[in-house]
Design a protein around this motif. Structure first.
Motif, PDB file in Angstrom:
ATOM      1  N   ILE A 110       0.838  -1.200   0.000  1.00 51.66           N
ATOM      2  CA  ILE A 110       0.000   0.000   0.000  1.00 51.66           C
ATOM      3  C   ILE A 110       0.877   1.255   0.000  1.00 51.66           C
ATOM      4  N   LEU A 111       1.932   1.247   0.793  1.00 49.86           N
ATOM      5  CA  LEU A 111       2.831   2.401   0.856  1.00 49.86           C
ATOM      6  C   LEU A 111       3.546   2.636  -0.475  1.00 49.86           C
ATOM      7  N   LYS A 112       3.827   1.569  -1.200  1.00 45.98           N
ATOM      8  CA  LYS A 112       4.494   1.709  -2.505  1.00 45.98           C
ATOM      9  C   LYS A 112       3.644   2.492  -3.489  1.00 45.98           C
ATOM     10  N   GLN A 113       2.328   2.558  -3.259  1.00 45.53           N
ATOM     11  CA  GLN A 113       1.425   3.263  -4.168  1.00 45.53           C
ATOM     12  C   GLN A 113       1.192   4.720  -3.742  1.00 45.53           C
ATOM     13  N   GLY A 114       2.032   5.221  -2.847  1.00 44.42           N
ATOM     14  CA  GLY A 114       1.943   6.619  -2.459  1.00 44.42           C
ATOM     15  C   GLY A 114       1.196   6.889  -1.172  1.00 44.42           C
ATOM     16  N   ALA A 115       0.736   5.841  -0.504  1.00 44.81           N
ATOM     17  CA  ALA A 115       0.058   6.029   0.777  1.00 44.81           C
ATOM     18  C   ALA A 115       1.076   6.419   1.847  1.00 44.81           C
ATOM     19  N   ARG A 116       0.573   6.971   2.937  1.00 44.96           N
ATOM     20  CA  ARG A 116       1.424   7.314   4.072  1.00 44.96           C
ATOM     21  C   ARG A 116       0.999   6.487   5.286  1.00 44.96           C
ATOM     22  N   LYS A 117       1.979   5.975   5.988  1.00 44.93           N
ATOM     23  CA  LYS A 117       1.685   5.123   7.131  1.00 44.93           C
ATOM     24  C   LYS A 117       0.879   5.868   8.190  1.00 44.93           C
ATOM     25  N   SER A 118       1.149   7.152   8.370  1.00 47.35           N
ATOM     26  CA  SER A 118       0.454   7.930   9.396  1.00 47.35           C
ATOM     27  C   SER A 118      -1.030   8.090   9.103  1.00 47.35           C
ATOM     28  N   ARG A 119      -1.439   7.870   7.840  1.00 44.66           N
ATOM     29  CA  ARG A 119      -2.848   8.038   7.480  1.00 44.66           C
ATOM     30  C   ARG A 119      -3.604   6.710   7.430  1.00 44.66           C
ATOM     31  N   LEU A 120      -2.924   5.590   7.561  1.00 43.78           N
ATOM     32  CA  LEU A 120      -3.564   4.298   7.358  1.00 43.78           C
ATOM     33  C   LEU A 120      -4.639   4.033   8.408  1.00 43.78           C
ATOM     34  N   GLU A 121      -5.784   3.514   7.949  1.00 45.13           N
ATOM     35  CA  GLU A 121      -6.829   3.043   8.848  1.00 45.13           C
ATOM     36  C   GLU A 121      -6.914   1.531   8.729  1.00 45.13           C
ATOM     37  N   VAL A 122      -7.121   0.873   9.858  1.00 45.52           N
ATOM     38  CA  VAL A 122      -7.122  -0.584   9.923  1.00 45.52           C
ATOM     39  C   VAL A 122      -8.464  -1.065  10.457  1.00 45.52           C
ATOM     40  N   LYS A 123      -9.040  -2.078   9.800  1.00 45.09           N
ATOM     41  CA  LYS A 123     -10.256  -2.733  10.271  1.00 45.09           C
ATOM     42  C   LYS A 123      -9.965  -4.230  10.336  1.00 45.09           C
ATOM     43  N   LEU A 124     -10.321  -4.871  11.452  1.00 44.16           N
ATOM     44  CA  LEU A 124      -9.959  -6.260  11.700  1.00 44.16           C
ATOM     45  C   LEU A 124     -11.198  -7.136  11.807  1.00 44.16           C
ATOM     46  N   PHE A 125     -11.116  -8.330  11.205  1.00 47.82           N
ATOM     47  CA  PHE A 125     -12.258  -9.235  11.191  1.00 47.82           C
ATOM     48  C   PHE A 125     -11.788 -10.677  11.333  1.00 47.82           C
ATOM     49  N   GLY A 126     -12.659 -11.519  11.945  1.00 42.96           N
ATOM     50  CA  GLY A 126     -12.378 -12.945  12.052  1.00 42.96           C
ATOM     51  C   GLY A 126     -12.023 -13.361  13.463  1.00 42.96           C
ATOM     52  N   GLY A 127     -11.202 -14.406  13.551  1.00 45.41           N
ATOM     53  CA  GLY A 127     -10.775 -14.913  14.851  1.00 45.41           C
ATOM     54  C   GLY A 127     -11.856 -15.665  15.594  1.00 45.41           C
ATOM     55  N   GLY A 128     -12.821 -16.243  14.869  1.00 51.24           N
ATOM     56  CA  GLY A 128     -13.889 -16.994  15.519  1.00 51.24           C
ATOM     57  C   GLY A 128     -13.391 -18.320  16.081  1.00 51.24           C
ATOM     58  N   HIS A 129     -14.058 -18.814  17.104  1.00 56.37           N
ATOM     59  CA  HIS A 129     -13.698 -20.112  17.696  1.00 56.37           C
ATOM     60  C   HIS A 129     -14.460 -21.192  16.926  1.00 56.37           C
ATOM     61  N   VAL A 130     -13.899 -21.638  15.804  1.00 55.20           N
ATOM     62  CA  VAL A 130     -14.601 -22.589  14.943  1.00 55.20           C
ATOM     63  C   VAL A 130     -13.814 -23.867  14.699  1.00 55.20           C
ATOM     64  N   LEU A 131     -12.565 -23.926  15.142  1.00 55.25           N
ATOM     65  CA  LEU A 131     -11.722 -25.073  14.831  1.00 55.25           C
ATOM     66  C   LEU A 131     -11.679 -26.081  15.963  1.00 55.25           C
ATOM     67  N   ASP A 132     -11.743 -27.353  15.606  1.00 55.94           N
ATOM     68  CA  ASP A 132     -11.501 -28.438  16.553  1.00 55.94           C
ATOM     69  C   ASP A 132     -10.087 -28.942  16.307  1.00 55.94           C
ATOM     70  N   MET A 133      -9.121 -28.143  16.722  1.00 47.40           N
ATOM     71  CA  MET A 133      -7.744 -28.491  16.423  1.00 47.40           C
ATOM     72  C   MET A 133      -6.876 -28.127  17.622  1.00 47.40           C
ATOM     73  N   LYS A 134      -5.728 -28.780  17.713  1.00 42.56           N
ATOM     74  CA  LYS A 134      -4.844 -28.605  18.857  1.00 42.56           C
ATOM     75  C   LYS A 134      -3.887 -27.444  18.616  1.00 42.56           C
ATOM     76  N   LEU A 135      -4.464 -26.266  18.444  1.00 43.71           N
ATOM     77  CA  LEU A 135      -3.634 -25.089  18.229  1.00 43.71           C
ATOM     78  C   LEU A 135      -3.904 -24.032  19.299  1.00 43.71           C
ATOM     79  N   ASN A 136      -4.429 -24.472  20.447  1.00 40.55           N
ATOM     80  CA  ASN A 136      -4.500 -23.618  21.632  1.00 40.55           C
ATOM     81  C   ASN A 136      -5.147 -22.262  21.345  1.00 40.55           C
ATOM     82  N   ALA A 137      -6.461 -22.283  21.101  1.00 42.53           N
ATOM     83  CA  ALA A 137      -7.231 -21.043  20.923  1.00 42.53           C
ATOM     84  C   ALA A 137      -6.649 -20.189  19.808  1.00 42.53           C
ATOM     85  N   VAL A 138      -6.537 -20.786  18.624  1.00 43.89           N
ATOM     86  CA  VAL A 138      -5.867 -20.083  17.531  1.00 43.89           C
ATOM     87  C   VAL A 138      -6.570 -18.781  17.183  1.00 43.89           C
ATOM     88  N   GLY A 139      -7.900 -18.760  17.232  1.00 44.09           N
ATOM     89  CA  GLY A 139      -8.610 -17.528  16.920  1.00 44.09           C
ATOM     90  C   GLY A 139      -8.240 -16.399  17.858  1.00 44.09           C
TER      91      GLY A 139
END
Length: 216
Positions: A110-139
């Motif tokens: 994104i920065l290579k296209q002329g964006a500035r790090k100080s202006r970046l906005e971040v939105k986060l999604f996911g991390g649901g508890h859906v796995l039956d796997m031995k990865l210790n609360a991976v979400g």
């Protein structure tokens, strides 16, 4: 559907390195739609929509509101956060299936296209508890990593939909910053959990009805 009579003669060109991703015209949004899978990410300067489906995985949607350049990643595991690529590194840090590289590469492109790090906005999604796997609360580990990464890098998280027990379908519009999230139902949860379990195993050796929430 991602094809039909409204499809233009040519889809908008991708930035170098993203030519192999699944892209097609979406008549619902009247935009080109790019689908990303675990371990993939996509950056665009055009008015497009990026879509993925998340179980325990995390997607970060990041853009520069001034330039309209942005993208989305999709990662399964944080990686070794005791070291870093500089800060975060670790043995597997170069692979975008891990959060360390997925975040670094998304931001750098994104920065290579002329964006500035100080202006970046971040939105986060996911991390649901859906796995039956031995990865210790991976979400939950993914959620903690994503939040810690943003804090360490001085990035602003403007919205998030994380955790709980359901998978999500995410549509992201980098030009405007809008995100559409659909929380998926029990049958879809089983399919997504199976897919993520299979993908997780490779790491240790890769329009349906529902409620939509908007994150402007």
């Amino acid at each position: 559907m991602m094809s039909g009579s409204m499809q233009p003669a040519r889809l908008p060109a991708t930035l170098p390195g993203f030519e192999g991703l699944a892209r097609a015209w979406n008549n619902t949004h009247n935009l080109c739609m790019t689908k990303i899978l675990p371990g993939e990410y996509y950056v665009t300067t055009h008015d497009e929509v990026i879509t993925t489906v998340l179980g325990s995985c995390i997607s970060a949607c990041i853009r520069d509101p001034m330039t309209g350049t942005g993208g989305m990643n999709h990662f399964m595991l944080p990686g070794d956060t005791t070291k870093s690529l500089e800060k975060w590194g670790g043995v597997d840090a170069s692979a975008t299936r891990y959060g360390v590289a997925a975040m670094e590469k998304l931001i750098n492109d994104i920065l290579k296209q002329g964006a500035r790090k100080s202006r970046l906005e971040v939105k986060l999604f996911g991390g649901g508890h859906v796995l039956d796997m031995k990865l210790n609360a991976v979400g939950q580990r993914n959620i903690q990593f994503a939040r810690d990464f943003a804090a360490t890098e001085g990035l602003t998280i403007t919205s998030e939909d994380l955790g709980d027990v359901f998978p999500r379908k995410v549509n992201y519009f980098p030009k405007t910053g809008k995100v559409m999230v659909r929380r998926l139902r029990a049958l879809q949860k089983r399919v997504i959990a199976d897919t993520e379990n299979q993908y997780a195993n490779t790491l240790t050796k890769k329009s349906e009805p529902g409620d939509i929430e908007l994150f402007g």
